[in-house]
Design an enzyme around this catalytic site. Sequence first.
Site, mmCIF file in Angstrom:
data_model
loop_
_atom_site.group_PDB
_atom_site.id
_atom_site.type_symbol
_atom_site.label_atom_id
_atom_site.label_comp_id
_atom_site.label_asym_id
_atom_site.label_seq_id
_atom_site.Cartn_x
_atom_site.Cartn_y
_atom_site.Cartn_z
ATOM 1 N N GLY A 12 -26.398 1.078 -37.560
ATOM 2 C CA GLY A 12 -26.157 2.500 -37.321
ATOM 3 C C GLY A 12 -26.217 2.777 -35.823
ATOM 4 O O GLY A 12 -26.145 1.850 -34.994
ATOM 5 N N ALA A 51 -23.508 11.727 -40.815
ATOM 6 C CA ALA A 51 -23.992 12.863 -40.018
ATOM 7 C C ALA A 51 -22.859 13.867 -39.846
ATOM 8 O O ALA A 51 -21.728 13.498 -39.551
ATOM 9 C CB ALA A 51 -24.508 12.382 -38.675
ATOM 10 N N GLU A 119 -27.356 25.357 -34.376
ATOM 11 C CA GLU A 119 -27.976 25.088 -35.681
ATOM 12 C C GLU A 119 -29.378 25.676 -35.700
ATOM 13 O O GLU A 119 -29.882 26.162 -34.678
ATOM 14 C CB GLU A 119 -28.017 23.571 -35.946
ATOM 15 N N HIS A 247 -33.509 18.916 -46.439
ATOM 16 C CA HIS A 247 -32.470 19.782 -45.867
ATOM 17 C C HIS A 247 -32.304 20.962 -46.816
ATOM 18 O O HIS A 247 -32.179 20.773 -48.028
ATOM 19 C CB HIS A 247 -31.161 19.013 -45.717
ATOM 20 N N ARG A 294 -35.787 24.131 -40.345
ATOM 21 C CA ARG A 294 -35.560 23.654 -41.714
ATOM 22 C C ARG A 294 -36.755 23.741 -42.653
ATOM 23 O O ARG A 294 -36.595 23.988 -43.839
ATOM 24 C CB ARG A 294 -35.163 22.185 -41.656
ATOM 25 N N HIS A 355 -33.853 14.604 -46.813
ATOM 26 C CA HIS A 355 -32.803 14.397 -45.813
ATOM 27 C C HIS A 355 -33.218 13.427 -44.707
ATOM 28 O O HIS A 355 -32.417 12.614 -44.259
ATOM 29 C CB HIS A 355 -32.469 15.755 -45.206
ATOM 30 N N GLU A 379 -34.108 6.313 -37.086
ATOM 31 C CA GLU A 379 -34.888 7.029 -38.103
ATOM 32 C C GLU A 379 -36.109 6.239 -38.587
ATOM 33 O O GLU A 379 -37.093 6.824 -39.030
ATOM 34 C CB GLU A 379 -33.973 7.400 -39.288
ATOM 35 N N ARG A 390 -38.346 17.829 -37.642
ATOM 36 C CA ARG A 390 -37.292 17.539 -36.658
ATOM 37 C C ARG A 390 -36.367 18.733 -36.449
ATOM 38 O O ARG A 390 -35.916 19.363 -37.413
ATOM 39 C CB ARG A 390 -36.466 16.351 -37.137
#
Length: 526
Positions: A12, A51, A119, A247, A294, A355, A379, A390
């Site tokens: 990743g 993502a 966001e 999430h 979140r 999430h 991660e 986060r």
Amino acid sequence: MPQYNFLVIGSGIAGLSYATKLARHFEEANEAVSIAVITKVQADETNTKYAQGGIAAVWSKEDSFEKHIDDTVDAGDGINKRDIVEIVVTEAPARIQELIDYGTRFDKEADGDYDLAREGGHSDHRILHFKDITGAEIERALLEEVKRHANIRIFTHYFAVDLITQHHLGETVYRYREDIKCFGAYVLNTQTGEVEKFLAKTTMLATGGIGNVYQSTTNPTIATGDGIAMAYRAKGICDNMEFIQFHPTSLYQPGKKPSFLISEAVRGFGGILKNADGNTFMENYDERLSLAPRDIVARAIDSEMKTKGTDHVYLDVRHLDYEKFVEHFPNITKTCLDVGIDVRKDMIPVVPAQHYLCGGVKVDEWGQTNINFLYAAGECACTGLHGANRLASNSLLEAVVFGHRAYLSTVEKLAEAHIPNNVPDWDDSGTTHTEEAVLVTEMTRELNSIMSNYVGIVRTNRRLKRAHDRLDLLYKEHEALYRESKVSVPISELRNMINVSYLIIKMATARRENVGLHYNLDNIKS
Ligand code: FAD
Ligand code: SIN
């Protein structure tokens, strides 16, 4: 047996950005090195690829490092490591410029400036994105960059089973011993069924998240916490495992795994959360409404669903400019339409889903774990950036910043590393191919049920105790099966998920105050 200068477990953003940096460094120095990147399925099947929202950085003149730092600490409920937050935020523009130089495209405005989205928890527009498929674009560009370096070899369908340390040379290795060293990993070639010894001077864990510990998650099936479990078994130190990010808005499709994400950027674009009656509710929870961090939004939705006895709430985008919406969110629009939701007329049913993991293998500011020559980034690592929760779009950023910092440290420490010549081959004498696949499937279901029911958004002491006791039984059953079975991906992934669940429950039980994502009703003082 293969021997490499560098072993990277994971393809990743964290693993590939680290590998490409190393590759370029040694090419420029005219030194021949070998970098092995292993990945359990095909190279691009990663959390990175899924993502959506983007990658955060201070990019506009109106924004400032101070604001991004404050937002990160505010979202993290104040327990972030301030020095790490400052490092990540201030190094962000340079690292993102490198992604752009590798060929990553981010959306631009008509005047040529980057189109910066906003966001939850961000006080300014600072999210660089490529439509609603930013991760796929970054992964594509990084894999293209890898192809430019002959000293990197990607091994697809290779599954790392265990890290190699002095334990495999017959020494006693305990967790706080300061001279534990990593010499690579035992890796299952899933096409031949053989476990191969990948010896390396340094090893990077970039194995991503843990989503599949839970019943519903936005993570793809590869996210089973392997790196964290391997590090823990090798006596690595893990931290902040209780901070599981749910999430707020995954598409409500009961039984579907993974859950499809409805990006937070949709709320940044003007989408509004509504309850089953079609009424707004966030005003009862936080003045930032649908764009609160979140943890707050996910708890508000959880509470709203419990009060109304419903399985989901709604995200309403019907009032937004449809053409602009489609332009920014083509994948979300299409996915909704495919399941009969026309966002012009219908509200989108959404529900929280696991999430992201804010904790992981504890690393210092250079990505080094407590095990010498073992790095972790992305991660699976706990740098301290996120604290207890986060901030949106800070994850891709953390991975790329720490991929870079770990590369610098690796180069500096390389001369001290050596590979002993007496590392034994994988020993699977006395094991057989298990005929009991059904046991692994059922145990995984049980694990998912324990974690989702007792270690979710809202916890209690009793639920955590029950989770611990049930997990203990599962652990013992699984160990007995594992000891007599030839190693396979499903049985190893289950082993890893049980290890990771143990760490989550242990740290959740130990945390006596409610902070960020950890919310225990018994911690509320009356
Ligand atoms: P990953 O990208 O998950 O890569 C893990 C790699 O490790 C894979 O190659 C896998 O095969 C390999 N691996 C794992 N175990 C083994 C093993 N045992 N053996 C061999 N290989 C192994 N973050 C943001 O900042 N912005 C966003 O907009 C955003 N949106 C997201 C949307 C979704 C749907 C999801 C799921 C996550 C999102 N995130 C976002 C979070 C972010 O994508 C991830 O945290 C980040 O991509 C993790 O990158 P990574 O390199 O650490 O791991
Ligand atoms: C999203 O697009 O909502 C995900 C962003 C993130 O996880 O940071």
